[in-house]
Design a protein around this motif. Structure first.
Motif, PDB file in Angstrom:
ATOM      1  N   LEU A 173      22.068 -16.225 -20.233  1.00 36.72           N
ATOM      2  CA  LEU A 173      21.745 -15.107 -19.351  1.00 36.72           C
ATOM      3  C   LEU A 173      20.242 -14.859 -19.290  1.00 36.72           C
ATOM      4  O   LEU A 173      19.696 -14.542 -18.230  1.00 36.72           O
ATOM      5  CB  LEU A 173      22.453 -13.839 -19.830  1.00 36.72           C
ATOM      6  CG  LEU A 173      23.989 -13.836 -19.758  1.00 36.72           C
ATOM      7  CD1 LEU A 173      24.539 -12.543 -20.343  1.00 36.72           C
ATOM      8  CD2 LEU A 173      24.461 -14.010 -18.327  1.00 36.72           C
ATOM      9  N   SER A 174      19.562 -15.016 -20.416  1.00 36.85           N
ATOM     10  CA  SER A 174      18.120 -14.772 -20.447  1.00 36.85           C
ATOM     11  C   SER A 174      17.337 -15.808 -19.665  1.00 36.85           C
ATOM     12  O   SER A 174      16.212 -15.554 -19.247  1.00 36.85           O
ATOM     13  CB  SER A 174      17.620 -14.733 -21.896  1.00 36.85           C
ATOM     14  OG  SER A 174      17.733 -16.012 -22.514  1.00 36.85           O
TER      15      SER A 174
ATOM     16  N   GLN B  72      14.753 -17.402 -29.631  1.00 37.28           N
ATOM     17  CA  GLN B  72      15.319 -16.225 -28.964  1.00 37.28           C
ATOM     18  C   GLN B  72      14.696 -16.126 -27.583  1.00 37.28           C
ATOM     19  O   GLN B  72      13.555 -15.706 -27.416  1.00 37.28           O
ATOM     20  CB  GLN B  72      15.039 -14.959 -29.773  1.00 37.28           C
ATOM     21  CG  GLN B  72      15.708 -13.717 -29.182  1.00 37.28           C
ATOM     22  CD  GLN B  72      15.516 -12.496 -30.055  1.00 37.28           C
ATOM     23  OE1 GLN B  72      14.935 -12.596 -31.131  1.00 37.28           O
ATOM     24  NE2 GLN B  72      15.998 -11.361 -29.606  1.00 37.28           N
TER      25      GLN B  72
ATOM     26  N   VAL C  77      25.748 -17.486 -24.979  1.00 36.28           N
ATOM     27  CA  VAL C  77      25.874 -16.821 -23.680  1.00 36.28           C
ATOM     28  C   VAL C  77      24.657 -15.951 -23.404  1.00 36.28           C
ATOM     29  O   VAL C  77      24.114 -15.946 -22.295  1.00 36.28           O
ATOM     30  CB  VAL C  77      27.169 -15.988 -23.629  1.00 36.28           C
ATOM     31  CG1 VAL C  77      27.166 -15.048 -22.432  1.00 36.28           C
ATOM     32  CG2 VAL C  77      28.379 -16.911 -23.564  1.00 36.28           C
ATOM     33  N   GLN C  78      24.190 -15.208 -24.403  1.00 35.72           N
ATOM     34  CA  GLN C  78      23.016 -14.372 -24.214  1.00 35.72           C
ATOM     35  C   GLN C  78      21.786 -15.206 -23.873  1.00 35.72           C
ATOM     36  O   GLN C  78      20.950 -14.799 -23.055  1.00 35.72           O
ATOM     37  CB  GLN C  78      22.755 -13.538 -25.476  1.00 35.72           C
ATOM     38  CG  GLN C  78      23.797 -12.463 -25.725  1.00 35.72           C
ATOM     39  CD  GLN C  78      23.922 -11.487 -24.573  1.00 35.72           C
ATOM     40  OE1 GLN C  78      22.920 -11.070 -23.987  1.00 35.72           O
ATOM     41  NE2 GLN C  78      25.149 -11.123 -24.225  1.00 35.72           N
ATOM     42  N   THR C  79      21.663 -16.376 -24.486  1.00 40.06           N
ATOM     43  CA  THR C  79      20.544 -17.263 -24.165  1.00 40.06           C
ATOM     44  C   THR C  79      20.641 -17.762 -22.730  1.00 40.06           C
ATOM     45  O   THR C  79      19.641 -17.813 -22.001  1.00 40.06           O
ATOM     46  CB  THR C  79      20.524 -18.454 -25.136  1.00 40.06           C
ATOM     47  OG1 THR C  79      20.376 -17.970 -26.479  1.00 40.06           O
ATOM     48  CG2 THR C  79      19.364 -19.393 -24.821  1.00 40.06           C
TER      49      THR C  79
ATOM     50  N   GLU D   1      32.692  -7.847 -20.243  1.00 38.59           N
ATOM     51  CA  GLU D   1      31.252  -8.049 -20.099  1.00 38.59           C
ATOM     52  C   GLU D   1      30.900  -8.767 -18.801  1.00 38.59           C
ATOM     53  O   GLU D   1      29.729  -9.080 -18.568  1.00 38.59           O
ATOM     54  CB  GLU D   1      30.707  -8.820 -21.300  1.00 38.59           C
ATOM     55  CG  GLU D   1      30.836  -8.054 -22.616  1.00 38.59           C
ATOM     56  CD  GLU D   1      30.305  -8.847 -23.801  1.00 38.59           C
ATOM     57  OE1 GLU D   1      29.667  -9.900 -23.564  1.00 38.59           O
ATOM     58  OE2 GLU D   1      30.518  -8.410 -24.948  1.00 38.59           O
TER      59      GLU D   1
ATOM     60  N   ARG E  96      28.689 -16.009 -28.458  1.00 36.20           N
ATOM     61  CA  ARG E  96      28.000 -14.866 -27.853  1.00 36.20           C
ATOM     62  C   ARG E  96      26.501 -15.111 -27.775  1.00 36.20           C
ATOM     63  O   ARG E  96      25.853 -14.801 -26.760  1.00 36.20           O
ATOM     64  CB  ARG E  96      28.265 -13.599 -28.665  1.00 36.20           C
ATOM     65  CG  ARG E  96      29.676 -13.048 -28.537  1.00 36.20           C
ATOM     66  CD  ARG E  96      29.873 -11.934 -29.553  1.00 36.20           C
ATOM     67  NE  ARG E  96      31.200 -11.368 -29.462  1.00 36.20           N
ATOM     68  CZ  ARG E  96      31.514 -10.316 -28.708  1.00 36.20           C
ATOM     69  NH1 ARG E  96      30.582  -9.739 -27.980  1.00 36.20           N
ATOM     70  NH2 ARG E  96      32.737  -9.839 -28.673  1.00 36.20           N
ATOM     71  N   SER E  97      25.930 -15.663 -28.841  1.00 41.23           N
ATOM     72  CA  SER E  97      24.490 -15.937 -28.842  1.00 41.23           C
ATOM     73  C   SER E  97      24.133 -16.973 -27.779  1.00 41.23           C
ATOM     74  O   SER E  97      23.105 -16.848 -27.100  1.00 41.23           O
ATOM     75  CB  SER E  97      24.049 -16.432 -30.228  1.00 41.23           C
ATOM     76  OG  SER E  97      24.297 -15.440 -31.221  1.00 41.23           O
TER      77      SER E  97
ATOM     78  N   ARG F 175      26.330 -14.316 -14.535  1.00 40.22           N
ATOM     79  CA  ARG F 175      27.579 -14.108 -15.261  1.00 40.22           C
ATOM     80  C   ARG F 175      28.756 -14.775 -14.564  1.00 40.22           C
ATOM     81  O   ARG F 175      29.718 -15.167 -15.211  1.00 40.22           O
ATOM     82  CB  ARG F 175      27.847 -12.608 -15.414  1.00 40.22           C
ATOM     83  CG  ARG F 175      26.847 -11.905 -16.328  1.00 40.22           C
ATOM     84  CD  ARG F 175      27.119 -10.415 -16.421  1.00 40.22           C
ATOM     85  NE  ARG F 175      26.116  -9.757 -17.237  1.00 40.22           N
ATOM     86  CZ  ARG F 175      26.210  -9.577 -18.553  1.00 40.22           C
ATOM     87  NH1 ARG F 175      27.303  -9.984 -19.187  1.00 40.22           N
ATOM     88  NH2 ARG F 175      25.253  -8.984 -19.235  1.00 40.22           N
TER      89      ARG F 175
END
Length: 361
Positions: A159-160, A286, A155-157, A184, A152-153, A165
């Motif tokens: 996306l940022s 982050q 994937v969030q990186t 999601e 998950r982390s 998606r």
């Protein structure tokens, strides 16, 4: 939506390996029923209106007067195909309207009532069509193996940094994790990623990179070997728990290996010795907020100049397969083929695709 292509069954279970789930807007069963009831009522009242406007062309066996209630009664028994025959169209116009308008409305009414059955019959065809279209459009995407905390982390990186998606495919053996991923907005493949047919379902042979965030180190090694076999040019980033397994993962074909346990331990130690430094490092890793640490190519304006002349704070210079420190004499003059590891403010620039390597920069 679950799309289960044909394939071998998992050992010890009745589930097929490599089940693909594509994201779709969720509609509650109550809302679906409400929509169909509303559509049925619309058809009913349209038919009532047509009969009422042409009520002089109908004959009621009970009396000669066809009231609005009679029209409503006739419509309900007609659309439900009951047809008692006590009210019938007598004039030519009424019979013509029945033939050309009311009969199609009757069919539409029945279709709405049995829509659930029809949807079940056509759902697989629709799903297969969506799956084929998805496969045809999928190129240079990212495959994420494991949708736990690490996955998950990651994937969030992604996306940022601007990755869409629709360019991320999640692979996980647990159905709940895959359903969460599709909720999601990601495509998901349910199955064991150590098996080649599961990674093939995720189109790893056409992927740009794969992130392996498996729960076990031996699983990460097997996934790395399988992915490298299917796509020799894919960029493989893998995480391991124990540092002693990192060399084995590199020998298996991983391009970058992150030791999660050791990295967390180092951050804990740094937090005790220098709390502010650990906060800065946490901010750097982050993406999307505060300061970002990223890799980008050297621009034409920066070629031939010193790393200190760059608008971003240069940490390292990547030249070929070597990583040079910013104060290394060999990195005193930047070359156009170099890549820079820099620190910059997250709000300064938006991620853009690197034309030379197809990566995000």
């Amino acid at each position: 939506m679950v799309i289960r292509p044909e394939g071998r069954r998992a050992r010890g279970t009745g589930e097929q390996q490599g089940s693909v789930l594509l994201p779709r807007p969720g509609v509650s069963p109550q809302r679906q029923v409400a929509r169909r009831l509303l559509a049925a009522l619309v058809v009913l009242w349209v038919t009532v209106l047509l009969v009422y406007l042409d009520r002089d062309g109908y004959v009621d066996n009970a009396d000669d007067d066809v009231t609005f209630l009679d029209c409503l009664y006739y419509t309900t028994v007609t659309l439900s195909t009951t047809g008692y025959g006590d009210i019938t169209p007598a004039s030519d116009s009424a019979r013509l309207v029945n033939t050309l308008v009311i009969t199609p409305l009757r069919v539409l009414f029945l279709i709405i009532l049995i829509g659930t059955t029809l949807e079940a019959l056509t759902d697989r065809t629709r799903q297969q069509w969506r799956l084929n279209r998805w496969r045809a459009a999928l190129r240079d995407h990212t495959v994420v193996v494991g949708f736990g905390t690490k996955g998950r982390s990651a994937v969030q990186t992604l996306l940022s940094t601007g990755q869409g998606r629709d360019r991320i495919v999640v692979v996980d053996p647990h159905p709940q994790a895959v359903r969460t991923a599709t909720a999601e907005g990601f495509a998901g493949v349910e199955g064991d990623a150590t098996r080649s047919e599961v990674l093939t379902r995720a189109e790893v042979q056409r992927a740009q990179q794969i992130v392996i965030a498996a729960q076990r180190d031996d699983t990460a090694v097997l996934v790395t070997l399988t992915a490298r076999q299917l796509n020799p040019r894919i960029n493989i980033v893998a995480a391991v728990r124990e540092e002693e397994n990192a060399p084995l993962l590199r020998q298996s074909g991983a391009d970058q290996v992150i030791t999660s346990a050791s990295a967390a331990g180092r951050l804990l130690g740094l937090a005790m010795l220098s709390p502010n430094a650990s906060s800065v490092i946490e901010d750097l890793i982050q993406q999307g907020t505060g300061l970002d640490l990223k890799e980008r190519p050297v621009t034409k304006a920066e070629a031939g100049r010193s790393p200190r002349d760059c608008p971003d704070l240069v940490v390292s210079v990547v030249r070929g397969h070597r990583i040079l420190a910013f104060d290394d004499p060999e990195a005193a003059t930047l070359e156009l083929t170099d890549r820079l590891v820099v620190i910059h403010r997250a709000s300064r620039t938006r991620p853009e695709p690197d034309d030379r390597r197809g990566e995000l920069r």
